[in-house]
Design an enzyme around this catalytic site. Structure first.
Site, PDB file in Angstrom:
ATOM      1  CE  LYS A   1     -13.750  64.983 -49.169  1.00 55.34           C
ATOM      2  NZ  LYS A   1     -14.059  64.624 -50.546  1.00 55.34           N
TER       3      LYS A   1
ATOM      4  CG  ASP B   1     -16.643  66.976 -57.492  1.00 49.84           C
ATOM      5  OD1 ASP B   1     -16.657  67.753 -56.523  1.00 49.84           O
ATOM      6  OD2 ASP B   1     -16.494  65.740 -57.376  1.00 49.84           O
TER       7      ASP B   1
ATOM      8  CD1 TRP C   1     -12.653  62.144 -55.396  1.00 50.79           C
ATOM      9  CD2 TRP C   1     -14.452  60.879 -54.997  1.00 50.79           C
ATOM     10  NE1 TRP C   1     -12.567  61.683 -54.110  1.00 50.79           N
ATOM     11  CE2 TRP C   1     -13.651  60.901 -53.844  1.00 50.79           C
ATOM     12  CE3 TRP C   1     -15.638  60.135 -54.980  1.00 50.79           C
ATOM     13  CZ2 TRP C   1     -14.001  60.221 -52.671  1.00 50.79           C
ATOM     14  CZ3 TRP C   1     -15.979  59.457 -53.816  1.00 50.79           C
ATOM     15  CH2 TRP C   1     -15.175  59.502 -52.685  1.00 50.79           C
TER      16      TRP C   1
HETATM   17  C1  LIG Z   1     -14.896  63.515 -51.248  1.00 52.00           C
HETATM   18  C2  LIG Z   1     -15.221  63.784 -52.644  1.00 52.00           C
HETATM   19  C3  LIG Z   1     -16.417  63.353 -53.233  1.00 52.00           C
HETATM   20  C4  LIG Z   1     -17.423  62.471 -52.513  1.00 52.00           C
HETATM   21  O1  LIG Z   1     -18.009  63.161 -51.501  1.00 52.00           O
HETATM   22  P1  LIG Z   1     -19.077  62.474 -50.502  1.00 52.00           P
HETATM   23  O2  LIG Z   1     -19.576  63.669 -49.771  1.00 52.00           O
HETATM   24  O3  LIG Z   1     -18.327  61.508 -49.659  1.00 52.00           O
HETATM   25  O4  LIG Z   1     -20.104  61.838 -51.319  1.00 52.00           O
HETATM   26  C5  LIG Z   1     -16.677  63.720 -54.537  1.00 52.00           C
HETATM   27  N1  LIG Z   1     -15.811  64.460 -55.239  1.00 52.00           N
HETATM   28  C6  LIG Z   1     -14.642  64.892 -54.715  1.00 52.00           C
HETATM   29  C7  LIG Z   1     -13.711  65.720 -55.542  1.00 52.00           C
HETATM   30  C8  LIG Z   1     -14.300  64.575 -53.397  1.00 52.00           C
HETATM   31  O5  LIG Z   1     -13.147  65.000 -52.876  1.00 52.00           O
END
Ligand SMILES: *Cc1c(COP(=O)(O)O)cnc(C)c1O
Length: 361
Positions: free
Chosen positions: A197, A173, A103
């Site tokens: 998540k 993030d 990511w």
């Molecule tokens: C799942 C995830 C993403 C991507 O998320 P989407 O909503 O599928 O675009 C980005 N960063 C992290 C840390 C993630 O776990």
């Protein structure tokens, strides 16, 4: 539990049963309106209260100061890979990224389109099984920001302290760890988190951004990619992801009712602690991440034999324990034990691991 599977999915992932039950009860008629939240005008007083309460409860839970906006956006975590550089590369157009996995790497690659982007540190040499160190002196002096992925969902690593970037602006993030630990928001210029998540169904992404950083995007920025329009319109420039926002709001209320992030964190530490403790003593299973960088949310482990890993995952599925296979890039196993995973779910997993270990010695 019982009729519900124990879902270890990395995302979309399990939600608190209490919240799902409340949503089910309100499905056809939300608080006497005669409508489902899915059917409701986003311009109605009822929905305005839903989004206002969601924002306020998140502010309370995370102690978000008034000089930060809380935005509910669409496009997932992925759109933030673009929105962050578009909105924040406003002076030197330089940023330093820490590469801790897929990511972070995707964010880094996307940012290249918008400025002079450098990888400050990386843990690619050991398949992202640790958090790479860097010295704040190594950050380029005039960067607009430093970027980290706080919890690496695929590899199971996590920043167990806020990285020291000196006076630089820090962007994180937090898609897979938001609300699992107390965070000092003021140490960050911007925090974002896709909901699916640890918060809500897919569809909404939370962006927490310091107000002075908003409003400097280049003039040719597509309107929808400018934080300023979303801030000005209270996240309702256009139709927002109403139902996901409602569900996020219900999760926030639930978290408050159990004692907030502090209590949630204690539960998460207990759950992950049990699992790591078992892994550290097991003769069959090995955790894949450096001890000091372990995630409370995504626990990764292997047997060392891909066939045995497969057998383990298949056996788990037969017992109602779903989605334990590791990411396709890592193999092995990953148990995602987000906030909503009950402690009994972790206990059931450990019991099965013991049984599996005995039977496959
Ligand atoms: C799942 C995830 C993403 C991507 O998320 P989407 O909503 O599928 O675009 C980005 N960063 C992290 C840390 C993630 O776990």
């Amino acid at each position: 539990m019982g009729y519900r599977a124990i879902n270890f999915s990395a995302g979309p992932s399990t939600l608190p049963e209490e919240v799902l039950k409340k949503a089910a009860a309100e499905m056809l008629n939300y608080e006497g309106t005669g409508e489902s939240v899915m059917e409701m005008s986003h311009r109605s007083a009822e929905f305005q209260k839903i989004i206002d309460d969601a924002e306020q409860n998140l502010r309370d839970l995370m102690n978000i100061p008034d000089d930060y906006y809380v935005l509910f956006l669409q496009g997932g975590g992925t759109l933030q890979f673009s929105m962050v550089p578009i909105n924040l590369l406003t002076n030197s157009k330089k940023a330093d990224y820490i590469i801790t996995g897929n990511w972070a790497k995707k964010a880094y690659e996307e940012a290249q389109k918008f400025g002079d982007i450098r990888a400050l540190a990386s843990s690619a040499d050991k398949n992202f099984s640790y958090i790479p160190k860097f010295k704040k002196e190594d950050i380029r002096e005039d960067v607009d920001y430093v970027y980290v992925c706080y919890n690496n969902t695929i590899y199971g690593t996590h920043y167990n302290e806020v990285p020291d970037v000196g006076d630089h602006l820090l962007v994180a993030d937090m898609s897979s760890c938001v609300l699992s630990e107390e965070i000092d928001v003021t140490k960050f210029g911007l925090i974002y988190a896709g909901a699916q998540k640890n918060v809500a169904p897919a569809g909404v992404t939370i962006v927490i951004v310091r107000k002075d950083l908003v409003g400097h995007a280049p003039e040719n920025t597509p309107i929808y990619l400018d934080y300023a329009i979303h801030a000005k319109k209270g996240s309702m420039y256009n139709t927002p992801p109403c139902y996901s926002i409602y569900m996020a709001g219900e999760v926030f209320k639930y978290l408050k009712s159990i004692g907030g992030v502090k209590e949630m964190h204690e539960r998460d530490v207990r759950k992950a602690g049990k699992l790591y403790d078992y892994l550290d003593h097991s003769e069959m299973f090995t955790p894949t991440v450096a001890k000091e960088d372990r995630s409370l949310m995504n626990v990764t482990f292997v047997t060392g034999d891909p066939e045995l890993d497969k057998k383990f995952v298949a056996g788990a599925r037969e017992r109602g324990m779903l989605n334990l296979a590791g990411h396709r890039t890592t193999g092995g196993m990953r148990a995602s034990i987000y906030n909503a995973m009950p402690e009994e779910g972790v206990d059931a997993l450990i019991a099965y691991m013991k049984e599996f270990e005995d039977e496959n010695k």
